[in-house]
Each structure stands twice: as C-alpha cells, then as structure tokens.
Scaffold this motif. Structure first.
Motif: not given
Length: 171
Positions: A74-102
């Motif tokens: 259960a904890k593993k599944a919860e942590h995997e969800e957290d990882i997926e959520h954080l990965d999506s935040k990272i990807k969103k941040g990277e796209s924002s970073k690329a946009k801001l860099t441009a």
C-alpha cells in the motif's frame, strides 16, 4: 520404531526427527523391560506438541509478514502515485522553463535592438548638439555684429531723425 524415524529424518533432512529417534533409542535402552512404549509415546507427544507450537508460531509469523507485506504494498503504491505526481510537476516545470528561456532570449534580442537604437539616437543627438553649438556661436557672433552696427549707426540715425527727417525717407 527408532530406525524408521531416523530413516524418515534423513529422507526429510529434518534434525528434529533425528533427535527424536536418538531419544527413543536412549529411552529404550535405559528402561529395559519397563513401559518403553509409554516413554516413546511421551516423547512422540512432546515432539508433536513442539511441532504444533512451531507451526503456530510460524503461522503467527506468516500472518505478521502478510500484514507487513500488505502495508508495504500500500505504501509502495502511494509512493508510486507521489512519484508520478512529482514527475508530472517536473515535466510541467521543465516546459515552463523552456518557455521562459525562449521568452528571455526574445526579450534579450529586443533589449539589444533597443540599446542599438539608443546608441544611434545618442550619436545623432551628439551630432545635432555639435551642430547647434556651432550654429549658436555663429548666431551669437551675428547678433554681436548687428549690435555693434546698431551701436555705431543708431546714434547717427537718431540724430538724423531728431533733426527733422532730413534726407531719410520713410517707407
């Protein structure tokens, strides 16, 4: 009986059965003629009770392990969800970073153009100021010249005007 249990212990590679066969042999030798079977029966009952206790303890341990494994999953599944959520935040941040860099690159290019225009305007303003200073000096000399002429000729014209307009024609 001891031989059969010893043979079974060797086949099963079970130390407890080997120990039981040794205890049965020793009981049989020590109580010659006495109720050997009662003693063997007692040893077997102790062995069975110990095996039951071991099985009960193992079942309790297995239940504990199963419970812990379920909680871990259960904890593993919860942590995997957290990882997926954080990965999506990272990807969103990277796209924002690329946009801001441009955008930064675009703004820097615009600032470069503004600086170049400012430099050109400053140069043009300096040229115009130099031309103004030169013209001003010429104008001031002209004004001084006119003032000198006026200063020299004004008294003559004034005296002529006061004399009655002799020889000065009015327009």
């Amino acid at each position: 009986v001891a031989r059969m249990i010893r043979h079974l212990g060797r086949q099963q590679k079970d130390f407890a059965l080997g120990l039981l066969s040794t205890q049965i042999s020793s009981a049989a030798q020590s109580s010659q003629g006495a109720d050997v079977f009662a003693k063997v029966k007692g040893l077997i009952e102790k062995m069975i009770q110990r095996l039951l206790d071991d099985a009960k303890a193992e079942a309790g341990h297995k239940a504990y392990c199963d419970k812990e494994m379920a909680e871990t999953e259960a904890k593993k599944a919860e942590h995997e969800e957290d990882i997926e959520h954080l990965d999506s935040k990272i990807k969103k941040g990277e796209s924002s970073k690329a946009k801001l860099t441009a955008e930064i690159a675009e703004l820097e290019a615009e600032l470069g153009q503004i600086a170049q225009s400012q430099k050109e305007m400053d140069g043009q303003r300096s040229e115009e100021h130099a031309a103004y200073l030169e013209a001003k000096a010429d104008y001031e000399q002209g004004v001084e010249g006119v003032q000198c002429v006026v200063a020299v000729h004004a008294p003559q014209h004034l005296s002529a005007l006061q004399d009655g307009d002799q020889g000065v024609e009015r327009v």
